[in-house]
Design a protein around this motif. Structure first.
Motif, PDB file in Angstrom:
ATOM      1  N   GLU A  74       0.852  -1.189   0.000  1.00 44.92           N
ATOM      2  CA  GLU A  74       0.000   0.000   0.000  1.00 44.92           C
ATOM      3  C   GLU A  74       0.887   1.239   0.000  1.00 44.92           C
ATOM      4  O   GLU A  74       1.992   1.220   0.526  1.00 44.92           O
ATOM      5  CB  GLU A  74      -0.853   0.048   1.260  1.00 44.92           C
ATOM      6  CG  GLU A  74      -1.864  -1.056   1.347  1.00 44.92           C
ATOM      7  CD  GLU A  74      -2.538  -1.026   2.689  1.00 44.92           C
ATOM      8  OE1 GLU A  74      -3.746  -0.784   2.711  1.00 44.92           O
ATOM      9  OE2 GLU A  74      -1.863  -1.256   3.694  1.00 44.92           O
ATOM     10  N   THR A  75       0.405   2.305  -0.552  1.00 47.18           N
ATOM     11  CA  THR A  75       1.149   3.554  -0.537  1.00 47.18           C
ATOM     12  C   THR A  75       0.300   4.638   0.085  1.00 47.18           C
ATOM     13  O   THR A  75      -0.885   4.468   0.304  1.00 47.18           O
ATOM     14  CB  THR A  75       1.541   4.001  -1.968  1.00 47.18           C
ATOM     15  OG1 THR A  75       0.343   4.340  -2.662  1.00 47.18           O
ATOM     16  CG2 THR A  75       2.304   2.926  -2.700  1.00 47.18           C
ATOM     17  N   THR A  76       0.918   5.779   0.329  1.00 44.81           N
ATOM     18  CA  THR A  76       0.178   6.902   0.904  1.00 44.81           C
ATOM     19  C   THR A  76      -0.829   7.476  -0.082  1.00 44.81           C
ATOM     20  O   THR A  76      -1.629   8.309   0.283  1.00 44.81           O
ATOM     21  CB  THR A  76       1.138   8.015   1.355  1.00 44.81           C
ATOM     22  OG1 THR A  76       1.937   8.386   0.240  1.00 44.81           O
ATOM     23  CG2 THR A  76       1.999   7.545   2.501  1.00 44.81           C
ATOM     24  N   VAL A  84      -0.237  11.027   7.349  1.00 45.20           N
ATOM     25  CA  VAL A  84      -1.617  10.548   7.252  1.00 45.20           C
ATOM     26  C   VAL A  84      -2.467  11.663   6.648  1.00 45.20           C
ATOM     27  O   VAL A  84      -2.493  12.775   7.175  1.00 45.20           O
ATOM     28  CB  VAL A  84      -2.163  10.145   8.642  1.00 45.20           C
ATOM     29  CG1 VAL A  84      -3.616   9.705   8.530  1.00 45.20           C
ATOM     30  CG2 VAL A  84      -1.294   9.065   9.269  1.00 45.20           C
ATOM     31  N   PRO A  85      -3.150  11.395   5.531  1.00 51.19           N
ATOM     32  CA  PRO A  85      -3.946  12.436   4.889  1.00 51.19           C
ATOM     33  C   PRO A  85      -4.978  13.056   5.842  1.00 51.19           C
ATOM     34  O   PRO A  85      -5.629  12.343   6.613  1.00 51.19           O
ATOM     35  CB  PRO A  85      -4.648  11.701   3.742  1.00 51.19           C
ATOM     36  CG  PRO A  85      -3.744  10.539   3.456  1.00 51.19           C
ATOM     37  CD  PRO A  85      -3.188  10.129   4.792  1.00 51.19           C
ATOM     38  N   SER A  86      -5.117  14.361   5.777  1.00 51.50           N
ATOM     39  CA  SER A  86      -6.021  15.073   6.684  1.00 51.50           C
ATOM     40  C   SER A  86      -7.488  14.723   6.449  1.00 51.50           C
ATOM     41  O   SER A  86      -8.321  14.961   7.311  1.00 51.50           O
ATOM     42  CB  SER A  86      -5.818  16.584   6.569  1.00 51.50           C
ATOM     43  OG  SER A  86      -6.118  17.012   5.256  1.00 51.50           O
ATOM     44  N   GLN A  87      -7.810  14.125   5.299  1.00 50.19           N
ATOM     45  CA  GLN A  87      -9.192  13.747   5.006  1.00 50.19           C
ATOM     46  C   GLN A  87      -9.529  12.345   5.516  1.00 50.19           C
ATOM     47  O   GLN A  87     -10.685  11.947   5.476  1.00 50.19           O
ATOM     48  CB  GLN A  87      -9.455  13.769   3.492  1.00 50.19           C
ATOM     49  CG  GLN A  87      -9.171  15.079   2.843  1.00 50.19           C
ATOM     50  CD  GLN A  87      -7.714  15.189   2.380  1.00 50.19           C
ATOM     51  OE1 GLN A  87      -6.846  14.397   2.733  1.00 50.19           O
ATOM     52  NE2 GLN A  87      -7.440  16.210   1.599  1.00 50.19           N
ATOM     53  N   ARG A  88      -8.543  11.602   5.977  1.00 53.42           N
ATOM     54  CA  ARG A  88      -8.753  10.217   6.422  1.00 53.42           C
ATOM     55  C   ARG A  88      -9.680  10.182   7.625  1.00 53.42           C
ATOM     56  O   ARG A  88      -9.507  10.930   8.578  1.00 53.42           O
ATOM     57  CB  ARG A  88      -7.405   9.596   6.764  1.00 53.42           C
ATOM     58  CG  ARG A  88      -7.422   8.212   7.350  1.00 53.42           C
ATOM     59  CD  ARG A  88      -7.281   7.068   6.380  1.00 53.42           C
ATOM     60  NE  ARG A  88      -6.399   7.249   5.274  1.00 53.42           N
ATOM     61  CZ  ARG A  88      -5.094   6.973   5.270  1.00 53.42           C
ATOM     62  NH1 ARG A  88      -4.498   6.537   6.350  1.00 53.42           N
ATOM     63  NH2 ARG A  88      -4.388   7.153   4.172  1.00 53.42           N
ATOM     64  N   ARG A  89     -10.671   9.294   7.604  1.00 52.00           N
ATOM     65  CA  ARG A  89     -11.607   9.148   8.722  1.00 52.00           C
ATOM     66  C   ARG A  89     -10.874   8.588   9.938  1.00 52.00           C
ATOM     67  O   ARG A  89     -10.130   7.629   9.843  1.00 52.00           O
ATOM     68  CB  ARG A  89     -12.755   8.228   8.346  1.00 52.00           C
ATOM     69  CG  ARG A  89     -13.811   8.163   9.440  1.00 52.00           C
ATOM     70  CD  ARG A  89     -15.030   7.455   8.952  1.00 52.00           C
ATOM     71  NE  ARG A  89     -15.023   6.097   9.451  1.00 52.00           N
ATOM     72  CZ  ARG A  89     -16.122   5.380   9.614  1.00 52.00           C
ATOM     73  NH1 ARG A  89     -17.295   5.876   9.285  1.00 52.00           N
ATOM     74  NH2 ARG A  89     -16.052   4.169  10.067  1.00 52.00           N
ATOM     75  N   THR A  90     -11.101   9.224  11.072  1.00 52.21           N
ATOM     76  CA  THR A  90     -10.468   8.813  12.314  1.00 52.21           C
ATOM     77  C   THR A  90     -11.514   8.713  13.420  1.00 52.21           C
ATOM     78  O   THR A  90     -12.565   9.336  13.366  1.00 52.21           O
ATOM     79  CB  THR A  90      -9.385   9.815  12.760  1.00 52.21           C
ATOM     80  OG1 THR A  90      -9.981  11.094  12.949  1.00 52.21           O
ATOM     81  CG2 THR A  90      -8.282   9.947  11.746  1.00 52.21           C
TER      82      THR A  90
END
Length: 136
Positions: free
Chosen positions: A3-5, A105-111
């Protein structure tokens, strides 16, 4: 294939580690095993976790600020699913650079986020991006 970023912003795990409900996701910590503890301070902890069932990796950030007056410390937890490359990137930095490394970690990623502000009840919710709260 690794997997990549550049993979999907909406990484997920299985129903066990990343259920639809934020409250249910908060209740599942025993289903994640700790792979690494990159920062282990009394008021700032950054850990690498993995689901026992699907092997999805996560980064978990805990911060705490002491309430010297009332003793009701502000605490915050953020858990985010990450790619293998993101996990390795964060794990490769020295602890003094960890906050900058978390920007991989992308700022749009659900956390998953749990906030317990001083003097108020804790709130659990889905949000996005890795939040590193203030800490002592």
């Amino acid at each position: 294939m690794t997997e990549t970023t550049h993979d999907s912003m909406e990484l997920t795990g299985c129903d066990h580690c990343w259920p639809a409900s934020a409250e249910a996701a908060w209740e599942r910590p025993s289903g994640l095993r700790e792979l690494d503890r990159w920062v282990d301070e009394s008021h700032f902890v950054v850990r690498g976790l993995q689901c026992f069932r699907c092997s999805r990796r996560f980064i978990s950030v805990f911060t705490e600020s002491i309430d010297w007056t009332n003793g009701d410390d502000t605490q915050s937890w953020t858990t985010v699913p990450v790619t293998a490359d993101e996990f390795a990137w964060v794990g490769a930095v020295v602890p003094s650079s960890i906050e900058a490394a978390l920007r991989v970690v992308p700022s749009q990623r659900r956390t998953l986020r749990r906030d317990h502000p001083s003097g108020r009840d804790a709130q659990i919710s889905w949000t996005s991006g890795v939040a590193v709260g203030s800490h002592d």
